[in-house]
Design a protein around this motif. Structure first.
Motif, PDB file in Angstrom:
ATOM      1  N   TRP A  12    -117.074 -41.750 -65.368  1.00 11.84           N
ATOM      2  CA  TRP A  12    -116.424 -41.395 -66.522  1.00 11.84           C
ATOM      3  C   TRP A  12    -117.675 -41.065 -67.305  1.00 11.84           C
ATOM      4  O   TRP A  12    -117.560 -40.249 -68.479  1.00 11.84           O
ATOM      5  CB  TRP A  12    -115.520 -42.297 -67.214  1.00 11.84           C
ATOM      6  N   ALA A  13    -118.727 -41.498 -67.344  1.00 12.80           N
ATOM      7  CA  ALA A  13    -120.127 -40.979 -68.071  1.00 12.80           C
ATOM      8  C   ALA A  13    -120.506 -39.624 -67.782  1.00 12.80           C
ATOM      9  O   ALA A  13    -120.648 -39.009 -68.606  1.00 12.80           O
ATOM     10  CB  ALA A  13    -121.170 -41.897 -67.841  1.00 12.80           C
ATOM     11  N   ASN A  14    -120.272 -39.194 -66.311  1.00 12.06           N
ATOM     12  CA  ASN A  14    -120.462 -38.122 -66.118  1.00 12.06           C
ATOM     13  C   ASN A  14    -119.526 -37.088 -66.666  1.00 12.06           C
ATOM     14  O   ASN A  14    -119.649 -35.839 -67.157  1.00 12.06           O
ATOM     15  CB  ASN A  14    -120.572 -37.817 -64.557  1.00 12.06           C
ATOM     16  N   VAL A  15    -118.172 -37.495 -66.674  1.00 13.83           N
ATOM     17  CA  VAL A  15    -117.039 -36.611 -67.257  1.00 13.83           C
ATOM     18  C   VAL A  15    -117.375 -36.529 -68.781  1.00 13.83           C
ATOM     19  O   VAL A  15    -117.290 -35.199 -69.355  1.00 13.83           O
ATOM     20  CB  VAL A  15    -115.837 -37.184 -67.081  1.00 13.83           C
ATOM     21  N   ALA A  16    -117.825 -37.350 -69.335  1.00 11.46           N
ATOM     22  CA  ALA A  16    -118.286 -37.257 -70.948  1.00 11.46           C
ATOM     23  C   ALA A  16    -119.375 -36.267 -71.040  1.00 11.46           C
ATOM     24  O   ALA A  16    -119.394 -35.521 -71.907  1.00 11.46           O
ATOM     25  CB  ALA A  16    -118.594 -38.603 -71.444  1.00 11.46           C
ATOM     26  N   ARG A  17    -120.396 -36.365 -70.163  1.00 11.93           N
ATOM     27  CA  ARG A  17    -121.411 -35.533 -70.194  1.00 11.93           C
ATOM     28  C   ARG A  17    -121.090 -34.095 -70.128  1.00 11.93           C
ATOM     29  O   ARG A  17    -121.711 -33.206 -70.756  1.00 11.93           O
ATOM     30  CB  ARG A  17    -122.737 -35.885 -69.276  1.00 11.93           C
ATOM     31  N   ALA A  18    -120.125 -33.992 -69.149  1.00  9.88           N
ATOM     32  CA  ALA A  18    -119.805 -32.615 -68.802  1.00  9.88           C
ATOM     33  C   ALA A  18    -118.978 -32.038 -69.959  1.00  9.88           C
ATOM     34  O   ALA A  18    -119.050 -30.719 -70.418  1.00  9.88           O
ATOM     35  CB  ALA A  18    -119.029 -32.481 -67.537  1.00  9.88           C
ATOM     36  N   ALA A  19    -118.122 -32.739 -70.629  1.00  7.36           N
ATOM     37  CA  ALA A  19    -117.393 -32.529 -71.972  1.00  7.36           C
ATOM     38  C   ALA A  19    -118.445 -31.908 -72.907  1.00  7.36           C
ATOM     39  O   ALA A  19    -117.984 -30.991 -73.695  1.00  7.36           O
ATOM     40  CB  ALA A  19    -116.425 -33.497 -72.207  1.00  7.36           C
ATOM     41  N   ILE A  20    -119.121 -32.737 -73.209  1.00 10.14           N
ATOM     42  CA  ILE A  20    -120.211 -32.331 -74.371  1.00 10.14           C
ATOM     43  C   ILE A  20    -120.945 -31.105 -74.181  1.00 10.14           C
ATOM     44  O   ILE A  20    -121.179 -30.310 -74.901  1.00 10.14           O
ATOM     45  CB  ILE A  20    -121.334 -33.680 -74.592  1.00 10.14           C
ATOM     46  N   VAL A  21    -121.265 -30.686 -72.646  1.00  8.21           N
ATOM     47  CA  VAL A  21    -121.977 -29.686 -72.476  1.00  8.21           C
ATOM     48  C   VAL A  21    -120.959 -28.383 -72.738  1.00  8.21           C
ATOM     49  O   VAL A  21    -121.528 -27.544 -73.376  1.00  8.21           O
ATOM     50  CB  VAL A  21    -122.401 -29.727 -70.946  1.00  8.21           C
ATOM     51  N   VAL A  22    -119.889 -28.569 -72.132  1.00  7.61           N
ATOM     52  CA  VAL A  22    -118.761 -27.392 -72.459  1.00  7.61           C
ATOM     53  C   VAL A  22    -118.718 -27.432 -73.971  1.00  7.61           C
ATOM     54  O   VAL A  22    -118.413 -26.113 -74.391  1.00  7.61           O
ATOM     55  CB  VAL A  22    -117.524 -27.856 -71.723  1.00  7.61           C
ATOM     56  N   ALA A  23    -118.462 -28.503 -75.105  1.00  5.62           N
ATOM     57  CA  ALA A  23    -118.231 -28.116 -76.234  1.00  5.62           C
ATOM     58  C   ALA A  23    -119.449 -27.485 -76.963  1.00  5.62           C
ATOM     59  O   ALA A  23    -119.471 -26.531 -77.826  1.00  5.62           O
ATOM     60  CB  ALA A  23    -118.123 -29.765 -76.694  1.00  5.62           C
ATOM     61  N   ALA A  24    -120.602 -28.012 -76.331  1.00 10.89           N
ATOM     62  CA  ALA A  24    -121.743 -27.385 -77.123  1.00 10.89           C
ATOM     63  C   ALA A  24    -121.972 -25.831 -76.637  1.00 10.89           C
ATOM     64  O   ALA A  24    -122.538 -25.022 -77.578  1.00 10.89           O
ATOM     65  CB  ALA A  24    -123.038 -28.056 -76.638  1.00 10.89           C
ATOM     66  N   LEU A  25    -121.753 -25.599 -75.425  1.00 14.77           N
ATOM     67  CA  LEU A  25    -121.805 -23.950 -75.097  1.00 14.77           C
ATOM     68  C   LEU A  25    -120.695 -23.392 -76.016  1.00 14.77           C
ATOM     69  O   LEU A  25    -121.052 -22.214 -76.408  1.00 14.77           O
ATOM     70  CB  LEU A  25    -121.642 -24.035 -73.547  1.00 14.77           C
ATOM     71  N   THR A  26    -119.517 -23.798 -75.951  1.00 14.48           N
ATOM     72  CA  THR A  26    -118.426 -23.161 -76.763  1.00 14.48           C
ATOM     73  C   THR A  26    -118.970 -23.040 -78.211  1.00 14.48           C
ATOM     74  O   THR A  26    -118.662 -21.786 -78.758  1.00 14.48           O
ATOM     75  CB  THR A  26    -117.275 -23.884 -76.683  1.00 14.48           C
ATOM     76  N   PHE A  27    -119.286 -24.011 -78.896  1.00 14.11           N
ATOM     77  CA  PHE A  27    -119.875 -23.903 -80.257  1.00 14.11           C
ATOM     78  C   PHE A  27    -121.053 -22.899 -80.365  1.00 14.11           C
ATOM     79  O   PHE A  27    -120.915 -22.021 -81.430  1.00 14.11           O
ATOM     80  CB  PHE A  27    -120.162 -25.287 -80.681  1.00 14.11           C
ATOM     81  N   ALA A  28    -121.802 -22.743 -79.271  1.00 13.20           N
ATOM     82  CA  ALA A  28    -123.151 -21.888 -79.519  1.00 13.20           C
ATOM     83  C   ALA A  28    -122.570 -20.657 -79.343  1.00 13.20           C
ATOM     84  O   ALA A  28    -123.141 -19.538 -79.916  1.00 13.20           O
ATOM     85  CB  ALA A  28    -124.027 -22.226 -78.342  1.00 13.20           C
ATOM     86  N   ILE A  29    -121.522 -20.234 -78.590  1.00 14.88           N
ATOM     87  CA  ILE A  29    -121.038 -19.049 -78.263  1.00 14.88           C
ATOM     88  C   ILE A  29    -120.164 -18.487 -79.333  1.00 14.88           C
ATOM     89  O   ILE A  29    -120.333 -17.318 -79.964  1.00 14.88           O
ATOM     90  CB  ILE A  29    -120.254 -18.835 -76.886  1.00 14.88           C
TER      91      ILE A  29
END
Length: 115
Positions: A12-29
């Motif tokens: 689940w820690a890896n799932v949380a990291r992946a979700a944070i990366v996706v959210a950061a990319l979405t916000f940056a775009i």
């Protein structure tokens, strides 16, 4: 032996990291699209600031500066008793000081004697 359920095998820690990366990319775009619109320039036809029925302010005579009226003075409101003592006015100088508040009774807990 039965295999472990899928929810126990997921890290689940890896799932949380992946979700944070996706959210950061979405916000940056999306960031450039989140900015407010630039203000539009005024129309080419300029309108007067005052209606035509209002006369322009009178110009001061050459020897005297223009006089502007002062704003109305505010009357101070009565002070709250919780704000502390106010300065005494000369009119109340001859009066007696107000009586102190009555003494507080001890609480029921303080009245009990420890055994």
């Amino acid at each position: 032996m039965a295999p472990e359920p899928l929810r126990h095998r997921i890290r689940w820690a890896n799932v949380a990291r992946a979700a944070i990366v996706v959210a950061a990319l979405t916000f940056a775009i999306a960031w450039p699209h989140l900015a407010p619109r630039a203000p539009e320039p005024p129309p080419s036809a300029v309108l007067p600031a005052l209606p035509a029925s209002v006369p322009p302010p009178a110009a001061a005579s050459p020897g005297q500066p223009a006089v502007t009226p002062l704003p109305a003075l505010r009357v101070p409101a009565a002070r709250s008793p919780h704000r502390g003592p106010a300065a005494r006015s000369p009119a109340s100088a001859g009066r007696a000081a107000p009586a102190p508040p009555p003494a507080r009774r001890p609480s029921a807990r303080a009245a009990r004697v420890p055994a």
